[in-house]
Design a protein around this motif. Structure first.
Motif, PDB file in Angstrom:
ATOM      1  N   GLN A  42      -5.774  -2.239  -7.979  1.00  0.00           N
ATOM      2  CA  GLN A  42      -4.986  -3.037  -7.073  1.00  0.00           C
ATOM      3  C   GLN A  42      -4.116  -4.044  -7.800  1.00  0.00           C
ATOM      4  O   GLN A  42      -3.273  -4.696  -7.190  1.00  0.00           O
ATOM      5  N   ASN A 102      -0.568   0.480  -6.164  1.00  0.00           N
ATOM      6  CA  ASN A 102      -1.758   0.512  -5.303  1.00  0.00           C
ATOM      7  C   ASN A 102      -1.587   1.682  -4.342  1.00  0.00           C
ATOM      8  O   ASN A 102      -0.907   1.582  -3.309  1.00  0.00           O
ATOM      9  N   VAL A 103      -2.183   2.836  -4.658  1.00  0.00           N
ATOM     10  CA  VAL A 103      -1.940   4.087  -3.956  1.00  0.00           C
ATOM     11  C   VAL A 103      -3.218   4.562  -3.270  1.00  0.00           C
ATOM     12  O   VAL A 103      -4.308   4.474  -3.847  1.00  0.00           O
ATOM     13  N   ASP A 104      -3.056   5.077  -2.042  1.00  0.00           N
ATOM     14  CA  ASP A 104      -4.197   5.680  -1.348  1.00  0.00           C
ATOM     15  C   ASP A 104      -4.834   6.760  -2.223  1.00  0.00           C
ATOM     16  O   ASP A 104      -4.137   7.513  -2.904  1.00  0.00           O
ATOM     17  N   HIS A 105      -6.161   6.828  -2.188  1.00  0.00           N
ATOM     18  CA  HIS A 105      -6.946   7.838  -2.916  1.00  0.00           C
ATOM     19  C   HIS A 105      -6.982   7.586  -4.435  1.00  0.00           C
ATOM     20  O   HIS A 105      -7.513   8.414  -5.169  1.00  0.00           O
ATOM     21  N   GLN A 152       0.853  -1.186   0.000  1.00  0.00           N
ATOM     22  CA  GLN A 152       0.000   0.000   0.000  1.00  0.00           C
ATOM     23  C   GLN A 152       0.890   1.237   0.000  1.00  0.00           C
ATOM     24  O   GLN A 152       1.692   1.431   0.898  1.00  0.00           O
ATOM     25  N   THR A 187       1.388   5.349   0.003  1.00  0.00           N
ATOM     26  CA  THR A 187       0.713   6.572   0.446  1.00  0.00           C
ATOM     27  C   THR A 187       1.062   7.720  -0.489  1.00  0.00           C
ATOM     28  O   THR A 187       2.042   7.656  -1.243  1.00  0.00           O
ATOM     29  N   LEU A 188       0.273   8.787  -0.410  1.00  0.00           N
ATOM     30  CA  LEU A 188       0.579   9.966  -1.211  1.00  0.00           C
ATOM     31  C   LEU A 188       1.903  10.589  -0.773  1.00  0.00           C
ATOM     32  O   LEU A 188       2.634  11.156  -1.596  1.00  0.00           O
ATOM     33  N   ASP A 195       4.489   8.933   0.112  1.00  0.00           N
ATOM     34  CA  ASP A 195       5.514   8.149  -0.593  1.00  0.00           C
ATOM     35  C   ASP A 195       5.748   8.709  -1.993  1.00  0.00           C
ATOM     36  O   ASP A 195       6.889   8.792  -2.462  1.00  0.00           O
ATOM     37  N   ILE A 242     -11.592   0.019  -8.466  1.00  0.00           N
ATOM     38  CA  ILE A 242     -10.725  -0.301  -7.335  1.00  0.00           C
ATOM     39  C   ILE A 242     -10.041  -1.641  -7.565  1.00  0.00           C
ATOM     40  O   ILE A 242      -8.847  -1.801  -7.340  1.00  0.00           O
ATOM     41  N   GLN A 266      -4.981  17.188  -0.952  1.00  0.00           N
ATOM     42  CA  GLN A 266      -4.336  16.406   0.098  1.00  0.00           C
ATOM     43  C   GLN A 266      -3.048  17.056   0.603  1.00  0.00           C
ATOM     44  O   GLN A 266      -2.378  16.508   1.479  1.00  0.00           O
TER      45      GLN A 266
END
Length: 341
Positions: free
Chosen positions: A321, A273-276, A195, A197-198, A200, A317, A226
């Protein structure tokens, strides 16, 4: 020529010109070039120049003025150009009305779409053309601003956007999902994170579409929202060029899922696979509210609404993924198979 009380009756101006001359003039005025008009009409450049010269003589006023290598419409030329557009639109309407009286879907369908649509629109058009063999389709693909200009000039029947024009005089129908995903080289360090994150993402450079594109606008909006600053190392106006740059390790990118095809397998691209993400966008058909759609255009819009709903049965989604492009393609192939069936 008729004679009234010993005087010759002068012919109307339209009686001294031909439809062919008007077609040549309209193409020249629209394209701003004798050479480009000649290419479109499959004529020689001297022939185009001569036809415009004859038309100007019939009008009794110059239609163009040339400054350097550019052509500019004179005031008379502007009036005639607007009239030509109205005449040819009425003639198109005549053809459509005759077909509608016969109760059949025949005629011409003129489409204009923004660039990323070229990845999915031919797949939708193929079965449509097979089902309605009497319809001849022309498709113009260009930037958002190019398609918007065509909408303003009423050059096509249907316009396809992923970012809607900001205006109230258009009819809008959403017909297809357009998920935006983060793309990286398969060997990128972030591929090892289940997973991402933004935050990252902010540690790596990006290769992005040009400002003004729908993809860039959506990506910038999310990142601003964000509070995530990203370093844009390179801006390119082509999805293909961006994919090449990403595969060479120049940076990450945010692209429409539709732009990733089986031909990209050699580029070794992956979807993170990134948040948001994915960013949920839509594709829309657009046409002016005052425009009376032909049977052909209405048939196409109805077809898009029916068929594209099957195209999006796989939720974005679950697609995002997927990490490797090969797995991504298997999902896309299943969607395409459901579309054709």
């Amino acid at each position: 020529m008729a004679q009234i009380k010993g005087k010759l009756k002068r012919p109307f101006i339209w009686q001294t010109m031909t439809l062919h001359q008007l077609q040549v003039f309209e193409a020249t005025a629209r394209l701003g070039s004798f050479t480009r008009a000649a290419e479109e009409l499959h004529l020689t450049q001297p022939t185009v120049s001569m036809q415009v010269k004859h038309l100007a003589k019939a009008i009794g006023a110059p239609l163009f003025e040339q400054i350097g290598k550019r052509l500019y419409l004179t005031e008379s030329g502007q009036v005639l150009f607007k009239t030509c557009q109205e005449v040819f639109e009425r003639l198109d309407r005549l053809e459509i009305n005759l077909f509608e009286l016969k109760g059949v879907a025949q005629g011409r369908l003129r489409l204009s779409a923004t660039t990323t649509a070229k990845y999915f629109l031919p797949k939708l058009l193929t079965p449509f053309c097979q089902q309605f063999s009497g319809i001849n389709v022309s498709l113009e693909v260009g930037s958002h601003d190019t398609v918007l200009d065509r909408l303003n000039d009423n050059l096509d029947d249907i316009y396809i956007f992923s970012r809607l024009p900001k205006r109230d005089d258009i009819e809008i129908k959403a017909f297809l999902c357009n998920p935006l995903v983060v793309v990286a080289p398969t060997e990128h360090p972030l591929m090892h994170k289940p997973q991402v994150t933004l935050t990252d993402l902010a540690e790596y450079p990006f290769v992005m579409r040009e400002r003004g594109s729908a993809t860039r606008e959506a990506a910038d909006h999310l990142l601003r929202q964000q509070g995530i600053p990203v370093r844009v190392k390179l801006e390119l106006g082509s999805n293909e060029a961006i994919k090449q740059a990403v595969s060479q390790g120049l940076g990450l990118s945010i692209l429409s899922l539709h732009s990733l095809t089986d031909r990209d397998s050699e580029l070794q691209l992956s979807v993170l696979n990134v948040d948001h993400f994915p960013i949920h966008q839509q594709w829309y058909t657009v046409f002016p509210k005052e425009k009376i759609l032909s049977t052909v255009a209405r048939t196409f819009v109805d077809y898009l609404l029916a068929e594209s709903s099957q195209y999006c049965q796989v939720h974005p989604i679950s697609i995002a993924q997927t990490t490797h492009i090969a797995n991504l393609e298997s999902n896309q192939q299943r969607m395409e198979a459901s579309l054709v069936s």
